[in-house]
Design an enzyme around this catalytic site. Structure first.
Site, mmCIF file in Angstrom:
data_model
loop_
_atom_site.group_PDB
_atom_site.id
_atom_site.type_symbol
_atom_site.label_atom_id
_atom_site.label_comp_id
_atom_site.label_asym_id
_atom_site.label_seq_id
_atom_site.Cartn_x
_atom_site.Cartn_y
_atom_site.Cartn_z
ATOM 1 N N GLU A 62 0.989 -0.243 -21.142
ATOM 2 C CA GLU A 62 2.370 0.186 -21.354
ATOM 3 C C GLU A 62 2.976 -0.431 -22.612
ATOM 4 O OE1 GLU A 62 3.629 0.431 -16.656
ATOM 5 O OE2 GLU A 62 3.489 -1.523 -17.613
ATOM 6 N N ASP A 233 4.864 -1.401 -9.191
ATOM 7 C CA ASP A 233 5.480 -1.180 -10.502
ATOM 8 C C ASP A 233 4.806 -0.060 -11.271
ATOM 9 O OD1 ASP A 233 3.102 -2.442 -10.986
ATOM 10 O OD2 ASP A 233 3.915 -4.094 -12.159
HETATM 11 P P1 NAD Z 1 -2.913 -11.152 -9.504
HETATM 12 O O1 NAD Z 1 -3.992 -10.142 -9.444
HETATM 13 O O2 NAD Z 1 -3.163 -12.425 -10.219
HETATM 14 O O3 NAD Z 1 -2.435 -11.533 -8.017
HETATM 15 C C1 NAD Z 1 -2.216 -10.555 -7.034
HETATM 16 C C2 NAD Z 1 -2.548 -11.179 -5.678
HETATM 17 O O4 NAD Z 1 -2.209 -10.228 -4.655
HETATM 18 C C3 NAD Z 1 -4.030 -11.506 -5.502
HETATM 19 O O5 NAD Z 1 -4.202 -12.867 -5.221
HETATM 20 C C4 NAD Z 1 -4.454 -10.603 -4.331
HETATM 21 O O6 NAD Z 1 -5.443 -11.208 -3.493
HETATM 22 C C5 NAD Z 1 -3.129 -10.425 -3.607
HETATM 23 N N1 NAD Z 1 -3.086 -9.268 -2.698
HETATM 24 C C6 NAD Z 1 -3.556 -7.997 -2.905
HETATM 25 N N2 NAD Z 1 -3.315 -7.240 -1.809
HETATM 26 C C7 NAD Z 1 -2.635 -8.032 -0.928
HETATM 27 C C8 NAD Z 1 -2.086 -7.819 0.370
HETATM 28 N N3 NAD Z 1 -2.195 -6.623 0.979
HETATM 29 N N4 NAD Z 1 -1.431 -8.833 0.989
HETATM 30 C C9 NAD Z 1 -1.326 -10.068 0.387
HETATM 31 N N5 NAD Z 1 -1.841 -10.328 -0.840
HETATM 32 C C10 NAD Z 1 -2.480 -9.319 -1.488
HETATM 33 O O7 NAD Z 1 -1.639 -10.395 -10.129
HETATM 34 P P2 NAD Z 1 -0.313 -11.025 -10.751
HETATM 35 O O8 NAD Z 1 -0.447 -11.201 -12.223
HETATM 36 O O9 NAD Z 1 0.145 -12.167 -9.916
HETATM 37 O O10 NAD Z 1 0.678 -9.785 -10.548
HETATM 38 C C11 NAD Z 1 1.026 -9.394 -9.246
HETATM 39 C C12 NAD Z 1 1.687 -8.039 -9.284
HETATM 40 O O11 NAD Z 1 2.939 -8.128 -9.948
HETATM 41 C C13 NAD Z 1 0.872 -6.988 -10.023
HETATM 42 O O12 NAD Z 1 0.886 -5.805 -9.255
HETATM 43 C C14 NAD Z 1 1.602 -6.797 -11.326
HETATM 44 O O13 NAD Z 1 1.452 -5.506 -11.838
HETATM 45 C C15 NAD Z 1 3.031 -7.069 -10.895
HETATM 46 N N6 NAD Z 1 3.914 -7.566 -11.947
HETATM 47 C C16 NAD Z 1 5.184 -7.095 -11.922
HETATM 48 C C17 NAD Z 1 6.081 -7.543 -12.865
HETATM 49 C C18 NAD Z 1 7.491 -7.051 -12.828
HETATM 50 O O14 NAD Z 1 8.232 -7.287 -13.781
HETATM 51 N N7 NAD Z 1 7.919 -6.413 -11.768
HETATM 52 C C19 NAD Z 1 5.691 -8.459 -13.853
HETATM 53 C C20 NAD Z 1 4.393 -8.950 -13.820
HETATM 54 C C21 NAD Z 1 3.512 -8.491 -12.853
#
Ligand code: NAD
Length: 348
Positions: A62, A233
């Site tokens: 993005e 997101d």
């Molecule tokens: P990451 O991959 O490091 O961590 C995600 C975690 O979620 C993993 O540890 C995984 O095991 C866990 N997980 C997956 N399914 C699950 C479930 N059903 N129940 C509990 N845990 C579960 O990712 P990250 O960098 O920490 O990012 C997390 C999310 O936040 C991503 O989807 C990313 O796109 C989103 N994000 C959003 C914003 C925003 O501004 N809204 C900003 C950054 C990241």
């Protein structure tokens, strides 16, 4: 900053880490949160567009641009939930700030760490305005890369003292608990999302899976809680059961983007939502009742990255935490770009 017109200050990952440690991670999050609040108060003057997304089966890439008429900023960011299986991160980013007057860049920076700081800052701002009074306990569902930043942001900005962790991957929870051991937070590792939510006033879901997941079901959510749903997101990537949305008052960043990417993609396009900037300016109400469920359907909007970029520009001024990059071809005679290339022969 001692930048010439042909060099651009660049903040590397190493310098970003050192800067965050020198300032303190919690203070950095709080500083960015202040910039976000300032920018949300002047929301109408920003250029706004939903981010430009390139989707694939594996994830999304993005571009997130905005401008306040003086500076222009953009972030490049991805979201690839399967990356961690390959030892790669789900989210990486870099970004740029430039002068609207000349179009010349004034800052180039890594933004993977800066995104984690700003996403924590954004959750902190939303929670400050929407959470029940004296909220002390956070349930943190999803204990990946963002999670420690989220917990520390809510500690610093909202005064939580306890975080209850749950992740489907126990190693992620163990990592998060380890990293928060000296944070001053009471850390409780849980075996299920239900257990994590016991006694929580604030719930943050921050999981990564490219599907319409159901991290939280309606029966798990009691009255009066505040939810930050930030892992949903992208189109087809949500975390909350639709029934939770119907019981909640939903607060968003920028509706044209959130309706496509956020939890509310599950609802009709005219479902009422409140824009958070209007709560911050006082034009609209945030939490009005103790039993109200408030949901910040956070997807991440360009203005938050702009706030983080301008915060960073101020932090590195007069510091050693950047190098100057030769990014701009800037001949002495602006129209003699070709001549400048030719003259380089003599210096080779
Ligand atoms: P990451 O991959 O490091 O961590 C995600 C975690 O979620 C993993 O540890 C995984 O095991 C866990 N997980 C997956 N399914 C699950 C479930 N059903 N129940 C509990 N845990 C579960 O990712 P990250 O960098 O920490 O990012 C997390 C999310 O936040 C991503 O989807 C990313 O796109 C989103 N994000 C959003 C914003 C925003 O501004 N809204 C900003 C950054 C990241």
């Amino acid at each position: 900053m001692a930048a010439n017109t042909n060099t651009v200050p660049f903040v590397s990952v190493e310098n970003m880490m050192r800067l965050a440690l020198e300032i303190g991670v919690e203070e950095a999050i709080a500083g960015i949160a202040d910039c976000i609040e300032e920018d949300f108060r002047r929301w109408p003057l920003f250029d706004k567009t939903p981010r430009v997304a390139s989707h694939s089966a594996e994830g999304v890439i993005e571009l997130m641009p905005t401008s306040d008429g003086i500076d222009y900023g953009f972030k490049y960011v991805n979201g690839h939930p399967q990356n961690t299986k390959e030892g790669l991160q789900t989210v990486v980013a870099f970004g740029l700030l430039s002068s609207v007057e000349t179009g010349y860049p004034v800052l180039l920076t890594e933004m993977t760490i800066l995104t984690a700081l700003r996403t924590a800052a954004m959750s902190g701002v939303a929670t400050k305005y929407l959470a029940p009074k004296n909220a002390k306990c956070l349930a943190m569902i999803g204990n990946g890369a963002q999670s420690e930043f989220q917990a520390l942001g809510l500690k610093r900005i909202c005064g939580i003292d306890t975080v209850r962790l749950y992740d489907t991957d126990k190693e992620a929870t163990a990592k998060c608990a380890r990293n928060l051991v000296n944070s001053g937070l009471k850390v409780v590792s849980c075996q299920s999302a239900e257990e994590a939510m016991t006694g929580a006033d604030i719930i943050t879901t921050c999981t990564a899976d490219k599907k319409n997941a159901t991290i939280l079901t309606d029966n798990m959510i009691g009255p009066g809680v505040h939810i930050n749903g930030i892992g949903g997101d992208c189109p087809g990537k949500t975390e909350l059961h639709r029934d939770i949305l119907l019981r909640s008052d939903v607060f968003v960043e920028y509706p044209p983007q959130t309706r496509v990417e956020g939890e509310i993609q599950q609802l009709p396009a005219d479902h009422p939502v409140t824009e958070l900037w209007e709560v911050i300016t006082g034009a609209k109400s945030g939490r009005t009742r103790d039993e109200q469920i408030t949901l910040f359907d956070g997807v991440g909007f360009a203005i938050e990255d702009f706030s983080a970029l301008r915060w960073l520009r101020d932090q590195i001024a007069g510091s050693k935490r950047y190098v100057l990059l030769d990014v701009i071809a800037d001949p002495d005679d602006p129209r003699d770009l070709f001549g400048m290339v030719q003259r380089e022969k003599d210096r080779m």
